[in-house]
Scaffold this motif. Structure first.
Motif, short mmCIF file in Angstrom:
data_model
loop_
_atom_site.label_atom_id
_atom_site.label_comp_id
_atom_site.label_asym_id
_atom_site.label_seq_id
_atom_site.Cartn_x
_atom_site.Cartn_y
_atom_site.Cartn_z
N GLY A 1 7.57 7.83 3.08
CA GLY A 1 7.11 8.05 1.71
C GLY A 1 5.79 8.78 1.64
N SER B 1 2.79 7.66 2.51
CA SER B 1 1.63 6.84 2.17
C SER B 1 1.01 6.16 3.38
CB SER B 1 2.02 5.77 1.14
OG SER B 1 3.09 4.98 1.61
N ARG C 1 0.81 -1.22 0.00
CA ARG C 1 0.00 0.00 0.00
C ARG C 1 0.85 1.28 0.00
NH1 ARG C 1 -2.80 -4.04 2.03
NH2 ARG C 1 -5.05 -4.10 1.71
N SER C 2 2.16 1.12 -0.08
CA SER C 2 3.02 2.29 -0.19
C SER C 2 3.11 2.70 -1.66
CB SER C 2 4.42 1.97 0.36
OG SER C 2 5.09 1.08 -0.50
N ARG C 3 3.96 3.66 -1.96
CA ARG C 3 4.12 4.13 -3.34
C ARG C 3 5.21 3.36 -4.08
NH1 ARG C 3 3.80 10.49 -1.59
NH2 ARG C 3 1.54 10.55 -1.21
N THR D 1 -4.77 3.27 5.60
CA THR D 1 -3.89 2.24 5.04
C THR D 1 -3.38 1.30 6.13
OG1 THR D 1 -1.97 3.72 5.22
CG2 THR D 1 -3.18 3.71 3.13
N SER E 1 5.11 0.63 -5.95
CA SER E 1 4.80 0.23 -7.32
C SER E 1 4.91 1.42 -8.28
CB SER E 1 3.39 -0.37 -7.40
OG SER E 1 2.42 0.54 -6.94
N GLU E 2 4.57 2.63 -7.80
CA GLU E 2 4.68 3.81 -8.64
C GLU E 2 6.15 4.15 -8.92
OE1 GLU E 2 2.65 6.93 -6.62
OE2 GLU E 2 0.87 5.71 -6.21
N GLN E 3 7.02 3.87 -7.95
CA GLN E 3 8.43 4.22 -8.08
C GLN E 3 9.25 3.12 -8.74
OE1 GLN E 3 9.01 4.60 -3.90
NE2 GLN E 3 8.27 6.71 -3.78
N SER F 1 7.00 3.43 4.79
CA SER F 1 5.70 3.92 4.33
C SER F 1 5.42 5.32 4.88
CB SER F 1 4.61 2.94 4.76
OG SER F 1 3.35 3.35 4.30
N THR G 1 0.15 -6.11 -9.27
CA THR G 1 0.75 -4.83 -8.90
C THR G 1 1.71 -4.33 -9.97
OG1 THR G 1 0.58 -5.44 -6.57
CG2 THR G 1 2.04 -3.61 -7.11
#
Length: 434
Positions: free
Chosen positions: A264, A266, A76-78, A271, A80-82, A261, A122
């Motif tokens: 970051g 998030s 649930r952190s960022r 969450t 996957s975006e990074q 987390s 993911t």
């Protein structure tokens, strides 16, 4: 032969219960009760209570919810975006270029989630649209995702290795360490295939548009991934170095995952609660399966079926290689219908005595079993990961299966390599004792 018929009756009964939609844990428990009543004179109620208690108080089992919690928090952190932006600078000039982001991204996320389906979903959400937009071959995008996502079962800390360790009374720390080199081997096989494929299919890999980046810039762009990689290395390194048990390392990993987390941005109350509830649901499901499997193992011991089956296998004079070939086909077929954890707990009570009678190391067999279960996740046309990717991309299941086929064969090659060279599995665990 009576024991063979008894085992067939129990197997058919178990499959009927599973086919009727009964939960795996209850199907295992019901089969065990029938075995005790029909084929032994042992009081079923006393055995049930003892088995459930014995399976629940294992200290090694405490690592399971901890590692699941660590994965839920980082999921649930960022991260996957990074992932894409952090890996892309390092593979821009490698044959196959950004297709390797699926392999490396799945390898990193596999060490966090421990689930092949979660890894596929993911990483796929992030990589498939981006690689498609850049003009990469669609089949290779799907294939690298399907194959690399299976690493979630093998690369430590692996949930399924904890389950196998508890079910077979093997050292979880040694299983974790044993999974490192095979996991790296599979990633190298996948990357080598992608590089070779790109040489013969240059049209499937768009020309490099970005300038070569200096090392300092690559590190700067990958900075968000560095703490996560250090977390994974720290967890495994502390176990390998004998500094902490798997349970202690898992607890530290949970604390550091919350810290990452929070840093970051998030981590929120929502969450946190979602991660906690996800951990409770997954851990409870696995715990119920484990206690049911333990009761089945105990009941099988009282009936004498595993001992008789092992003796019968010995009378066939099968070589270890032929036995492994037969088991590979069996596990791949079984894995088409059940998840990996269910395959492990359903089969170990009966299979392990045969394996040990054939002189096969149970530690090595655990890694072999996980890789074969990985194969079943992308077995055309019914592998579970194929349906995850179909739902993610909207592609026809036949096309997804065709894309995954080369990676199924690469996993098979991995099984052959660790069979011919078992030191790939056993070398690092043997060094732990020195």
């Amino acid at each position: 032969m009576d024991m063979i018929w008894m085992s067939l009756v129990l197997l058919v009964g178990l499959l009927l219960l599973l086919g009727a939609g009964l939960w795996v844990a209850f199907a295992l428990t019901g089969t065990a009760l029938v075995a005790l009543h029909a084929f032994s004179g042992i009081p079923a109620g006393d055995s049930l209570a003892t088995a459930f208690y014995g399976a629940s108080v294992s200290w090694e089992l405490a690592a399971l919810p901890m590692f699941i919690w660590m994965g839920e928090v980082l999921f649930r952190s960022r991260l996957s975006e990074q992932m894409f932006s952090g890996i892309a600078p390092w593979v821009g000039r490698v044959p196959g270029r950004l297709l390797h982001t699926n392999i490396l991204g799945c390898g990193i996320f596999a060490a966090i989630s421990g689930s092949s389906a979660a890894t596929a979903a993911t990483i796929g959400k992030m990589s498939v649209p981006e690689l498609t937009r850049r003009g990469y071959d669609r089949r290779q995008i799907l294939g690298t995702l399907a194959g690399s996502a299976t690493l979630g079962l093998l690369i430590p800390p692996s949930i399924i290795l904890i389950v196998y360790g508890v079910a077979t009374e093997q050292s979880i720390a040694r299983l974790f360490v044993a999974g490192i080199l095979p996991g790296l081997l599979l990633m190298m096989l996948f990357a080598g295939y992608v590089g070779l494929w790109s040489r013969f299919n240059p049209a499937g890999v768009p020309a490099e548009r970005e300038a070569s980046l200096p090392l300092v810039e690559k590190i700067r762009r990958s900075r968000p991934l560095i703490p996560v990689v250090l977390l994974i290395v720290g967890v495994i390194g502390s176990i390998y170095g004998g500094l902490a048990s798997p349970t202690e390392s898992a607890a530290i990993g949970v604390a550091l995952a919350h810290l990452l987390s929070w840093r970051g941005g998030s981590l929120s109350w929502r969450t946190f609660v979602e991660a906690l509830m996800g951990t409770v649901k997954t851990s409870t499901m696995i715990a119920f399966i484990l206690v049911g499997a333990h009761f089945l193992t105990v009941s099988m011991g009282f009936t004498g079926i595993p001992r008789e089956l092992a003796a019968w296998i010995n009378t066939l004079s099968l070589s270890p290689y032929l036995l492994l070939l037969a088991l590979t086909v069996f596990f791949v077929l079984l894995g088409c219908f059940l998840d990996g954890i269910s395959v492990v707990v359903l089969t170990t009570s009966v299979i392990l005595p045969m394996v040990q009678a054939a002189g096969i190391d149970p530690l090595w067999f655990g890694i072999y079993l996980v890789i074969v279960v990985e194969m079943s996740q992308i077995t055309p046309p019914v592998g579970f990961n194929l349906f995850v990717i179909q739902g993610l991309t909207g592609e026809n299941i036949v096309r997804v299966a065709r894309a995954a086929l080369p990676y199924f064969l690469l996993l098979l090659a991995g099984v052959v390599l660790i069979t011919v060279f078992p030191q790939i599995v056993t070398y690092l665990p043997s060094r732990m004792g020195s």
